[in-house]
Design a protein around this motif. Structure first.
Motif, PDB file in Angstrom:
ATOM      1  N   ASP A  91      75.283  43.345 -79.749  1.00 22.08           N
ATOM      2  CA  ASP A  91      75.899  42.259 -79.331  1.00 22.08           C
ATOM      3  C   ASP A  91      75.001  41.030 -79.884  1.00 22.08           C
ATOM      4  OD1 ASP A  91      73.342  42.035 -78.091  1.00 22.08           O
ATOM      5  OD2 ASP A  91      74.005  42.435 -76.043  1.00 22.08           O
ATOM      6  N   GLY A  92      74.393  40.997 -80.681  1.00 22.23           N
ATOM      7  CA  GLY A  92      73.739  40.027 -81.533  1.00 22.23           C
ATOM      8  C   GLY A  92      72.408  39.704 -80.836  1.00 22.23           C
ATOM      9  N   ARG A  93      71.797  40.074 -79.704  1.00 20.40           N
ATOM     10  CA  ARG A  93      70.620  39.697 -79.225  1.00 20.40           C
ATOM     11  C   ARG A  93      69.421  40.294 -80.239  1.00 20.40           C
ATOM     12  NH1 ARG A  93      70.139  42.365 -73.823  1.00 20.40           N
ATOM     13  NH2 ARG A  93      71.698  43.729 -74.542  1.00 20.40           N
ATOM     14  N   ILE A  94      68.527  39.354 -80.190  1.00 21.54           N
ATOM     15  CA  ILE A  94      66.947  39.920 -80.692  1.00 21.54           C
ATOM     16  C   ILE A  94      66.220  40.480 -79.827  1.00 21.54           C
ATOM     17  CG2 ILE A  94      65.158  39.446 -82.261  1.00 21.54           C
ATOM     18  CD1 ILE A  94      66.811  37.349 -83.606  1.00 21.54           C
ATOM     19  N   ILE A  95      65.885  41.728 -79.830  1.00 21.51           N
ATOM     20  CA  ILE A  95      64.673  42.439 -79.274  1.00 21.51           C
ATOM     21  C   ILE A  95      63.233  42.425 -79.718  1.00 21.51           C
ATOM     22  CG2 ILE A  95      64.137  44.457 -77.565  1.00 21.51           C
ATOM     23  CD1 ILE A  95      66.900  43.150 -76.719  1.00 21.51           C
ATOM     24  N   THR A  96      62.083  42.165 -78.858  1.00 17.78           N
ATOM     25  CA  THR A  96      60.996  42.153 -79.613  1.00 17.78           C
ATOM     26  C   THR A  96      60.180  43.170 -78.931  1.00 17.78           C
ATOM     27  OG1 THR A  96      60.364  40.200 -78.474  1.00 17.78           O
ATOM     28  CG2 THR A  96      61.271  39.861 -80.705  1.00 17.78           C
ATOM     29  N   ALA A  97      59.081  43.646 -79.416  1.00 23.00           N
ATOM     30  CA  ALA A  97      58.240  44.469 -78.946  1.00 23.00           C
ATOM     31  C   ALA A  97      56.773  44.551 -79.669  1.00 23.00           C
ATOM     32  CB  ALA A  97      58.564  45.672 -78.681  1.00 23.00           C
ATOM     33  N   VAL A  98      55.786  44.959 -79.112  1.00 23.72           N
ATOM     34  CA  VAL A  98      54.619  45.298 -79.950  1.00 23.72           C
ATOM     35  C   VAL A  98      53.935  46.821 -79.343  1.00 23.72           C
ATOM     36  CG1 VAL A  98      53.702  42.943 -79.974  1.00 23.72           C
ATOM     37  CG2 VAL A  98      52.999  44.238 -78.004  1.00 23.72           C
ATOM     38  N   ASN A  99      53.301  47.163 -80.488  1.00 26.34           N
ATOM     39  CA  ASN A  99      52.740  48.316 -80.130  1.00 26.34           C
ATOM     40  C   ASN A  99      51.843  48.509 -79.074  1.00 26.34           C
ATOM     41  OD1 ASN A  99      50.883  47.029 -81.751  1.00 26.34           O
ATOM     42  ND2 ASN A  99      49.561  49.155 -82.473  1.00 26.34           N
ATOM     43  N   ALA A 100      51.405  49.726 -78.702  1.00 28.80           N
ATOM     44  CA  ALA A 100      50.280  49.936 -77.720  1.00 28.80           C
ATOM     45  C   ALA A 100      49.243  51.137 -78.285  1.00 28.80           C
ATOM     46  CB  ALA A 100      50.828  50.323 -76.419  1.00 28.80           C
TER      47      ALA A 100
END
Length: 139
Positions: free
Chosen positions: A40-49
């Motif tokens: 849908d065009g959104r940007i999702i972000t995350a970091v490792n653990a």
């Protein structure tokens, strides 16, 4: 073996992952950030653990974060290392998981000023396909 034509690089994703790596990756627990574009065009972000027992990579954390936000289809993903290490290609485990969850996903790889976009199947040729196993068609 034929080579597919180059695909455009989603520079906005690279910028989002780079920003996360610079602002959220501190110390040894979080060293890689990932960003993905949802259908849908959104940007999702995350970091490792990071953890010595094998904590999840940023790409795997991102899959869960995307689902938590209702984004079940991802088109493109990139991972970036902290301390300005730049784009990092996904490890083998992440390549397999990305293929299983999103068989059409594209992955941004490359170093320095030469990023490129490849399909996950280009990064994991002749791979094991979990869906085939589920259908009983695996050899």
């Amino acid at each position: 073996m034929t080579t597919a034509p180059p695909r455009p690089v989603d520079h906005e994703l690279v910028q989002a992952a780079t920003h996360m790596a610079r602002t959220r990756c501190h110390g040894d627990n979080h060293t890689v950030a990932a960003a993905a574009r949802a259908r849908d065009g959104r940007i999702i972000t995350a970091v490792n653990a990071y953890h010595f027992t094998g904590g999840p990579c940023a790409e795997l954390v991102l899959i869960g974060a995307a689902a938590a936000q209702g984004a079940y289809a991802l088109d493109t993903i990139v991972a970036v290392g902290d301390r300005d290490r730049g784009i990092i290609p996904p490890c083998g485990r992440c390549r397999q998981v990305l293929l299983d969850y999103f068989p059409a996903i594209e992955v941004i790889v490359g170093t320095g000023d030469r990023p490129r976009t490849l399909s996950i199947t280009d990064l994991l040729p002749e791979s094991y396909v979990w869906a085939d196993h589920q259908l009983g068609t695996a050899s």
